[in-house]
Design a protein around this motif. Structure first.
Motif, PDB file in Angstrom:
ATOM      1  N   VAL A 130       0.691  -1.226   0.039  1.00  0.00           N
ATOM      2  CA  VAL A 130      -0.038  -0.137  -0.105  1.00  0.00           C
ATOM      3  C   VAL A 130       0.908   1.248   0.170  1.00  0.00           C
ATOM      4  O   VAL A 130       0.678   2.160  -0.509  1.00  0.00           O
ATOM      5  N   GLU A 283      -7.272   6.425   6.699  1.00  0.00           N
ATOM      6  CA  GLU A 283      -7.270   6.193   5.347  1.00  0.00           C
ATOM      7  C   GLU A 283      -6.543   4.782   5.200  1.00  0.00           C
ATOM      8  O   GLU A 283      -6.780   4.305   4.175  1.00  0.00           O
ATOM      9  N   LEU A 284      -5.491   4.567   5.718  1.00  0.00           N
ATOM     10  CA  LEU A 284      -4.642   3.558   5.702  1.00  0.00           C
ATOM     11  C   LEU A 284      -5.168   2.169   5.727  1.00  0.00           C
ATOM     12  O   LEU A 284      -5.109   1.207   5.015  1.00  0.00           O
ATOM     13  N   ARG A 287      -7.160   1.629   2.738  1.00  0.00           N
ATOM     14  CA  ARG A 287      -6.264   1.029   1.488  1.00  0.00           C
ATOM     15  C   ARG A 287      -5.887  -0.400   1.674  1.00  0.00           C
ATOM     16  O   ARG A 287      -5.752  -1.120   0.841  1.00  0.00           O
ATOM     17  N   GLN A 290      -8.626  -2.640   1.088  1.00  0.00           N
ATOM     18  CA  GLN A 290      -8.917  -2.789  -0.454  1.00  0.00           C
ATOM     19  C   GLN A 290      -7.996  -3.729  -0.985  1.00  0.00           C
ATOM     20  O   GLN A 290      -8.451  -4.589  -1.771  1.00  0.00           O
ATOM     21  N   LEU A 291      -6.785  -3.555  -0.602  1.00  0.00           N
ATOM     22  CA  LEU A 291      -5.819  -4.574  -1.128  1.00  0.00           C
ATOM     23  C   LEU A 291      -6.048  -6.059  -0.486  1.00  0.00           C
ATOM     24  O   LEU A 291      -5.810  -6.844  -1.498  1.00  0.00           O
TER      25      LEU A 291
ATOM     26  N   LEU B  14      -1.425  10.987   3.560  1.00  0.00           N
ATOM     27  CA  LEU B  14      -0.891   9.501   3.184  1.00  0.00           C
ATOM     28  C   LEU B  14      -0.312   9.555   1.655  1.00  0.00           C
ATOM     29  O   LEU B  14      -0.999   9.914   0.850  1.00  0.00           O
ATOM     30  N   PRO B  16      -0.076   6.877  -0.773  1.00  0.00           N
ATOM     31  CA  PRO B  16      -0.154   5.603  -1.280  1.00  0.00           C
ATOM     32  C   PRO B  16       0.769   5.146  -2.546  1.00  0.00           C
ATOM     33  O   PRO B  16       1.035   6.010  -3.237  1.00  0.00           O
ATOM     34  N   SER B  17       0.951   3.878  -2.509  1.00  0.00           N
ATOM     35  CA  SER B  17       1.683   3.536  -3.730  1.00  0.00           C
ATOM     36  C   SER B  17       1.048   3.270  -5.046  1.00  0.00           C
ATOM     37  O   SER B  17      -0.236   3.670  -5.001  1.00  0.00           O
ATOM     38  N   SER B  20      -1.504   0.761  -4.891  1.00  0.00           N
ATOM     39  CA  SER B  20      -2.784   1.050  -3.953  1.00  0.00           C
ATOM     40  C   SER B  20      -3.730   2.100  -4.965  1.00  0.00           C
ATOM     41  O   SER B  20      -4.968   1.584  -4.748  1.00  0.00           O
ATOM     42  N   THR B  23      -5.318  -0.245  -7.473  1.00  0.00           N
ATOM     43  CA  THR B  23      -6.323  -1.160  -6.723  1.00  0.00           C
ATOM     44  C   THR B  23      -7.912  -0.660  -6.653  1.00  0.00           C
ATOM     45  O   THR B  23      -8.935  -1.027  -7.073  1.00  0.00           O
ATOM     46  N   GLY B  24      -7.704   0.299  -5.931  1.00  0.00           N
ATOM     47  CA  GLY B  24      -8.806   1.255  -5.469  1.00  0.00           C
ATOM     48  C   GLY B  24     -10.055   0.050  -4.775  1.00  0.00           C
ATOM     49  O   GLY B  24      -9.603  -0.732  -4.454  1.00  0.00           O
ATOM     50  N   ALA B  25     -11.225   0.705  -4.600  1.00  0.00           N
ATOM     51  CA  ALA B  25     -12.389  -0.159  -4.077  1.00  0.00           C
ATOM     52  C   ALA B  25     -12.826  -0.991  -5.248  1.00  0.00           C
ATOM     53  O   ALA B  25     -12.880  -0.701  -6.454  1.00  0.00           O
ATOM     54  N   SER B  26     -13.355  -2.342  -4.807  1.00  0.00           N
ATOM     55  CA  SER B  26     -13.992  -3.224  -5.503  1.00  0.00           C
ATOM     56  C   SER B  26     -15.413  -2.569  -5.741  1.00  0.00           C
ATOM     57  O   SER B  26     -16.207  -2.477  -4.905  1.00  0.00           O
ATOM     58  N   TYR B 125      -3.847 -14.487  -6.543  1.00  0.00           N
ATOM     59  CA  TYR B 125      -2.943 -13.334  -6.238  1.00  0.00           C
ATOM     60  C   TYR B 125      -1.622 -13.288  -6.427  1.00  0.00           C
ATOM     61  O   TYR B 125      -0.871 -12.655  -7.025  1.00  0.00           O
TER      62      TYR B 125
END
Lengths: 431, 431
Positions: A130, A283-284, A287, A290-291, B14, B16-17, B20, B23-26, B125
Motif C-alpha cells: 500500500v 485512510e490507511l 487502503r 482494499q488490497l 498519506l 499511497p503506492s 494501491s 487497486t481502488g475499491a472493488s 493473487y
C-alpha cells in the motif's frame, strides 16, 4: 519433444515478473532447511514457541463452545468479511487500549481502524504494497526482524538503518539519517519506519519510554518533505518477564494516523492459528482493506471466531500469564548457561522479555553459515541463527559478521542448556 | 494543529503506492454494502453457500479427533510451513489425480508441486504477482469471475477477453485473438489465461471435453513468442448435479508445467476455513512459495490440520454428496421459478452444476446499479448482481448491460422462489 502431428510442442520457459525475480529465496530459510536435515540437532535457531505450553486445553474449550451451538458454528463456517470479524476487532481494540491506559474510542482506538490478517506478517506485506513503490526508502533497526526483510526485498525498496543501544532504536542517529536523506534530495522517498518496540527480534532490546516520545516527536517534525508512517510491531509485548509494561508508541500518537500498531496471536497464544491484527490510521485502514480484498477477501473466519471465544472466555489472559512464567524460567536458564559456558570476550543482552538472546562475539570470530564456528556448532549438534541474516542491506552500512541470535522458545530447558554448552565448546574451539 | 513548543505538527497526507491507487475499491463490494443495508432484502447476489448445509457436525467430529490427543493438537497449534502441511498436500493431490483418472506421481500430480493458500483467491493473487508486470496481458472469459478482476486491477495489466458459448470458452475466438496479438507485436506480453472450467462463475457454463483438448493444443502451438500459463479454477467441480465429471484441463497437460489447477474447500465444504490449494508447474510452485514466504510464510496450520482430518475421516466426501443433493433441489426450484415468472424475451443458462443462473434480458433492459430495473428490484426487496460487474474491461470489447447473475446458494427454497418472483415483477415493470 514432438507430437504425432509433427508440430513442435516444447514448453517455453517460465517468464517470472520483476517482483518474483527480486523476491528470490529467503536466505535464512534455505540455511534452516539444510541444517535441520541433520539428525539430533539441538536448534536454538527457529523462533518457534514451546510445544509443551501450547494452549491445547484452551483451544479445545473455546472450540467446543463455538461448535456446540449450530448458530455460532455456522457463522464461523460461512464467509466472513475482508476487514475481519467485527466482534473480534472490538475485543482486540479494547485489549490494546487497556494496555495503553485508554478507553476504546479515544485516540483512534476504534474497531473500524483495525484489519485482521493471516498473521501480522500479512499485514506487514499489505502495508508494503500500500505504501511502497520500487526505489522508496524504508528505515529500520540495524539489526532487524528478518522475515520483514523478505517483504522489503519483494517491494524493491532501499533499506536505511539506525543502530540500537540499551534503550532501543537510537533516535539521535535517526535524526542524523533524516538530515542526510533530506539534504541529498531523498527525503520524499522515505515512506515507512519499522520498529519492534518491545523485546526486539533479534536483540531483545526495547524502546525506552523517553525514546518513544522522541521518536514520535522527531518524525512529525523532522523536516522531511512528508512524514513516514511508523510501524510498531508489538509481537512480543505481552511476553515480559521483568518490570512493568510501557505504553506503546501508538499511544503517543494523538491522531492515530501516524503510527500503525501490529499485534499477533502467534507469540502470546498459538502460532498455528496464524492470526494477526493491525490498528491503522483511518485512510490507511481503508487502503489495506482494499488490497486485502484482492489478496484473499478475508482471513479464516473460523480462526477469527475461535480467537473471539478465546478472548471472551478469558482463556487468552490466563494463558499469557502461564506463558510468562514458563518463558521466564527458560530465559533464566539460558542466561545462566551462557554465564557458565561462554569464554571471556563473548557478550550478550539480558532480555527482559521476548524469545531471543543476542550474542556479540569478538570481531575476529565470524558466525555466518560458511564460517568455522557455524560448521563446528552444527558438527557438535547445535544450530543458531547467524546474526548477519538479521542485518538489512543498507548501502551505507557494512554488515557485521560476529553476532548470533539464540532462541529459547523451543525444547526442554535441559536441551537448551545442552545447546548452549555445545555452542560454548564450539566458540572456544574457534578463539 | 500546534504544540507547546510552537512548532508545526500537522500531519501530512498519506502517500499511497501506485499499486494501491490502481487497486481502488472493488465496485461490486461497494454496491453490495449499500444494497445489503436495506432491511428484509432477499439477496440472490452473494456467492455465499447455504447456512443450513454447513458441515457443523463434520467439523466438530474432525476437530474433536484433532484436539483429543495432545501430540496432534500441539502440531496443529505450532507454526507450519510456507508450502503447506505435507500430509494434506499428499491427500489433495491424490484427490485431484483420482478425479482425473491418474495415480499420484503420474503427469506431475505430486505433493511437491502443490501450495496451500488462504482460499484459492490468495493463490490467484500470488500467481498474478509471480507472473505479471504492469502492461502485461491476461486473457479471460467474457464474462468472468469478478473477484479475480480485483487482483488484475491491482497488478496493472490489460485484460483481453474471449466469449463463451454452450461449450464454454470459445477456443476459435481465442485463436483469432492470439493471431491479432502476435501480429500487433503484443504476443510476448500474454502471460496468463484464466478459465473457470466447471460451471463457470457467473454463467454456469463448463468447458466441454473437446474444447479442453483444443485449448491445451492451441496454447502450446499458438505461435506466441512464449506460452501463457493456463490457470484452471475448479472451484465448482464437485458441485455437479447432472451428468458425469469431465477430466480437468490440467489432466491433458502431459508435462504438468502448462496448466495450474486451483481448488478450494469454500464451495464444496466450508468457506469459513478459507482454504485453497494449487497444483503448479515445478518452477512456478517454487516461485509461488517464495513469494508466499514474504506474504505470510504459510496459511493457518490449525485449519490445514483440520482439513487433513476432514479428508482422512471421509467427512469431505460424505458432505459433498449431501451438498450435491441439496443444491440440485435449489437449482431445480430456481429454474422452475424462472420458467414460471419470467416474461418472454428473458433467457437463461440451465446450469448443470455450481451456484449461479445467468440471465440474458432484452438488450433494451439495462440491469446496472443505477438502472430502473435494479432500483425497482431493490424497492421490491430483491437483490441481484448486475451482469456488467462480471465483464472485464477489455479495450477492444464493449461491456453489455443486460445480464444478471442470480445465486441460489443462500436462503431457503421459499425465499429463493420469492426472490425470483419479485425479480419477475420488476422485469415486467421495465419492459
Amino acid at each position: 519433444m514432438s507430437d504425432p502431428s509433427g508440430e513442435k510442442t516444447g514448453h517455453s520457459p517460465l517468464r517470472p515478473s520483476v517482483r518474483s525475480v527480486r523476491t528470490g529465496a529467503s536466505p535464512i530459510s534455505e540455511m534452516m532447511t539444510r541444517a535441520l536435515s541433520e539428525p539430533d540437532l539441538i536448534s536454538l535457531a527457529a523462533g518457534f514457541v514451546d510445544y509443551e505450553t501450547l494452549p491445547v486445553a484452551e483451544v479445545r474449550e473455546a472450540m467446543d463452545a463455538l461448535l456446540a451451538e449450530a448458530g455460532s458454528a455456522r457463522a464461523a463456517l460461512q464467509y466472513g468479511t475482508t476487514r475481519g470479524l467485527p466482534a473480534l476487532r472490538e475485543r482486540l481494540v479494547a485489549h490494546i487500549a487497556k494496555l495503553d491506559g485508554f478507553d476504546p474510542g479515544e485516540r483512534g482506538y476504534a474497531a473500524d481502524r483495525m484489519v485482521v490478517g493471516t498473521g501480522s506478517q500479512q499485514l506487514l506485506y499489505l502495508l508494503c504494497e500500500v505504501l511502497l513503490d520500487p526505489g522508496d526508502i524504508v528505515i529500520l533497526g540495524h539489526p532487524s526482524y528478518f522475515v520483514f526483510m523478505d517483504a522489503l526485498r519483494s517491494a524493491g525498496v532501499t533499506c536505511r538503518t539506525v543502530p540500537l543501544d540499551d534503550e532501543g532504536l537510537r533516535v539521535d542517529a535517526l535524526a542524523t539519517l533524516f538530515d542526510e536523506l533530506c539534504s541529498s534530495g531523498q527525503g520524499e522517498r522515505v515512506k515507512l519506519l519499522y520498529t519492534v518496540s518491545y523485546f526486539q527480534n533479534p536483540t531483545g532490546l526495547s524502546l525506552s519510554a523517553s525514546r518513544r516520545r522522541a521518536l514520535v516527536n522527531l518524525v512529525q517534525r523532522a523536516g522531511l518533505p512528508a512524514q513516514p508512517v511508523i510501524v510498531e510491531d508489538a509481537a512480543y509485548r505481552e511476553l515480559r518477564y521483568d518490570g512493568d509494561d510501557v505504553p506503546s508508541v501508538r499511544s503517543l500518537d494523538t491522531t492515530g494516523d501516524r503510527v500503525v500498531y501490529l499485534g499477533t496471536f502467534s507469540k502470546p497464544f498459538a502460532p498455528g492459528m496464524k492470526l494477526g491484527y493491525g490498528l491503522f490510521g483511518r485512510e490507511l485502514a481503508g487502503r489495506v482493506e482494499q488490497l486485502k480484498g484482492a489478496h484473499d477477501f478475508g482471513s479464516s473466519n473460523l480462526v477469527q471466531h475461535l480467537a473471539h471465544r478465546v478472548l471472551e472466555m478469558g482463556l487468552y489472559g490466563k494463558h499469557v500469564a502461564q506463558l510468562r512464567e514458563s518463558y521466564r524460567r527458560r530465559r533464566d536458564a539460558t542466561v545462566a548457561a551462557l554465564e557458565r559456558e561462554m569464554p571471556d570476550g563473548v557478550r550478550w543482552v539480558h532480555p527482559a522479555g521476548g524469545l531471543y538472546v543476542w550474542l556479540t562475539l569478538p570481531e575476529s570470530v565470524e558466525t555466518g553459515p560458511t564460517s568455522t564456528l557455524f560448521e563446528t556448532s552444527v558438527s557438535k549438534g547445535m544450530l543458531y541463527v547467524p546474526g548477519e541474516f538479521c542485518f538489512p542491506e543498507d548501502p551505507a552500512v557494512a554488515t557485521p559478521h560476529h553476532y548470533i541470535r539464540l532462541s529459547f522458545g523451543v525444547g526442554s530447558i535441559d536441551r537448551i542448556v545442552e545447546g548452549v554448552t555445545r555452542l560454548g565448546e564450539a566458540v572456544r574451539a574457534c578463539l
